[in-house]
Enzyme design. Structure first.
Site, PDB file in Angstrom:
ATOM      1  N   GLU A  15      20.682 -10.682  -6.212  1.00 18.12           N
ATOM      2  CA  GLU A  15      20.256 -11.910  -7.421  1.00 18.12           C
ATOM      3  C   GLU A  15      21.789 -11.953  -8.646  1.00 18.12           C
ATOM      4  O   GLU A  15      21.624 -12.357  -9.163  1.00 18.12           O
ATOM      5  CB  GLU A  15      19.258 -11.423  -7.548  1.00 18.12           C
ATOM      6  CG  GLU A  15      18.254 -12.035  -6.654  1.00 18.12           C
ATOM      7  CD  GLU A  15      16.851 -12.531  -6.833  1.00 18.12           C
ATOM      8  OE1 GLU A  15      16.484 -12.920  -7.516  1.00 18.12           O
ATOM      9  OE2 GLU A  15      15.569 -11.578  -6.818  1.00 18.12           O
ATOM     10  N   SER A 141      13.549 -14.857  -5.239  1.00 18.70           N
ATOM     11  CA  SER A 141      14.647 -16.028  -5.697  1.00 18.70           C
ATOM     12  C   SER A 141      14.879 -17.082  -3.674  1.00 18.70           C
ATOM     13  O   SER A 141      15.653 -17.100  -3.230  1.00 18.70           O
ATOM     14  CB  SER A 141      16.029 -15.645  -5.819  1.00 18.70           C
ATOM     15  OG  SER A 141      16.359 -15.455  -7.156  1.00 18.70           O
ATOM     16  N   ARG A 249       5.575 -17.106 -14.604  1.00 20.56           N
ATOM     17  CA  ARG A 249       5.930 -17.937 -13.473  1.00 20.56           C
ATOM     18  C   ARG A 249       5.321 -17.805 -12.063  1.00 20.56           C
ATOM     19  O   ARG A 249       5.429 -17.251 -11.324  1.00 20.56           O
ATOM     20  CB  ARG A 249       6.809 -18.295 -13.124  1.00 20.56           C
ATOM     21  CG  ARG A 249       7.204 -19.958 -13.202  1.00 20.56           C
ATOM     22  CD  ARG A 249       8.414 -20.628 -12.314  1.00 20.56           C
ATOM     23  NE  ARG A 249       8.966 -20.411 -10.789  1.00 20.56           N
ATOM     24  CZ  ARG A 249      10.088 -19.063 -10.415  1.00 20.56           C
ATOM     25  NH1 ARG A 249      10.582 -18.953 -11.459  1.00 20.56           N
ATOM     26  NH2 ARG A 249       9.715 -19.024  -9.506  1.00 20.56           N
TER      27      ARG A 249
END
Length: 307
Positions: A15, A141, A249
């Site tokens: 990432e 991701s 999140r």
């Protein structure tokens, strides 16, 4: 004298490009807020670099292994540099999807049914009755995620090939149909709920997350008020159960399909959510009245040790 903030970005995980984008956005925003800022492209010499820089705070914009799994957090604890986001234990726990699910489930948070299996076993025969999802245990991701659709006669063969670079064990979970929802937590406050709709394709994969126009974000999500509130409650409960700090999140699925189960489950909690131009947390913060600059300022002022 303004605080000196080292923005940690890049690193060596898969990432890395996303981390660089997040980091550069944070650098620009913090400079706009009046901080003295030094971008740090994290490498094996990061301890030496930080020792020489002597920053007041480290804003962690790293994503994936080493930056999100408690490793860099442990180093910052040793160097006694206050840092943003979650601490060592919460970072390591949230990054390991199966162990995080165990903790969340014990706290009353619904999670998908599933189990961990060796990748070669998962390639030989179906680990669950399709439809199901195969995902790496500790990646973000949507890296390496495979959806095995209903009626598929054989399991994904890539799991047994040299192309698979995400570890020897995989998490196999029951596929939950319906809506893709996400909710950020800022400190002890759940923000708004976004429904994510891929602009093309069938699900919220890497391209949908990061490509310009790759997904449609509906904020506030067009769901019943009681479901909206429940998403916020589950996100905050998961954040607290895992011991998260700062910003996190939660990603959820809500099966409101015709004849569906009505299930609302938490898939995972991201302790280092993206801060790119297409990222979700800045959008939710803006909906709550916080500019991007105000958001990163909050993160820096919230930084501490022993998190």
């Amino acid at each position: 004298m303004p605080k000196h903030v080292a923005v940690l970005m890049g690193g060596w995980s898969s990432e890395r490009p996303i981390s660089l984008s997040s980091g550069n956005a944070c650098v620009a925003a913090l400079e706009g807020e009046g901080y003295r800022v030094t971008p740090v492209d994290v490498g094996p010499d990061v301890a030496t670099v930080l020792t020489e820089l002597k920053p007041d705070v480290a804003l962690n914009a790293l994503h994936g292994p080493a930056g999100e799994d408690g490793t860099i957090q442990g180093l910052l604890e040793i160097l006694k540099i206050p840092y943003t986001h979650s601490g060592v234990l919460a970072s390591a726990l949230a990054m390991h999807k199966e162990r995080a699910k165990t903790v969340m489930h014990a706290a009353g948070v619904a999670v998908p049914e599933g189990r961990v299996v060796n990748r070669y076993v998962a390639a030989k025969s179906h680990a669950l009755v399709p439809p199901y999802v195969v995902k790496p245990i500790a990646e973000g991701s949507s890296m390496g995620v495979i959806i095995v659709r209903d009626g598929r006669s054989h399991p994904p063969q890539i799991l047994a090939s040299d192309e698979w670079v995400y570890g020897e064990e995989v998490l196999v979970e029951t596929y939950v149909a319906g809506r893709e929802l996400t909710c950020a937590v800022l400190g002890d406050r759940a923000l708004g709920v976004i429904e994510i709709k891929p602009a093309s394709g069938e699900w919220y994969d890497f391209d949908a997350k990061y490509a310009e126009g790759g997904s449609i974000h509906v904020l506030p999500a067009e769901i019943k008020p009681n479901v909206y509130q429940r998403v916020q409650e589950l996100s905050l409960t998961a954040h607290q159960a895992l011991g998260c700090r700062g910003v996190s999140r939660a990603d959820l699925r809500y099966d409101d399909t015709p004849g569906g189960t009505g299930a609302l489950v938490v898939l995972e909690v991201n302790t280092q959510p993206g801060m790119t131009p297409t990222s979700l947390v800045p959008e939710m913060a803006a909906h709550a009245g916080l500019s991007f600059g105000e958001l990163v300022r909050w993160m820096v002022e919230d930084a501490s040790l022993g998190r």
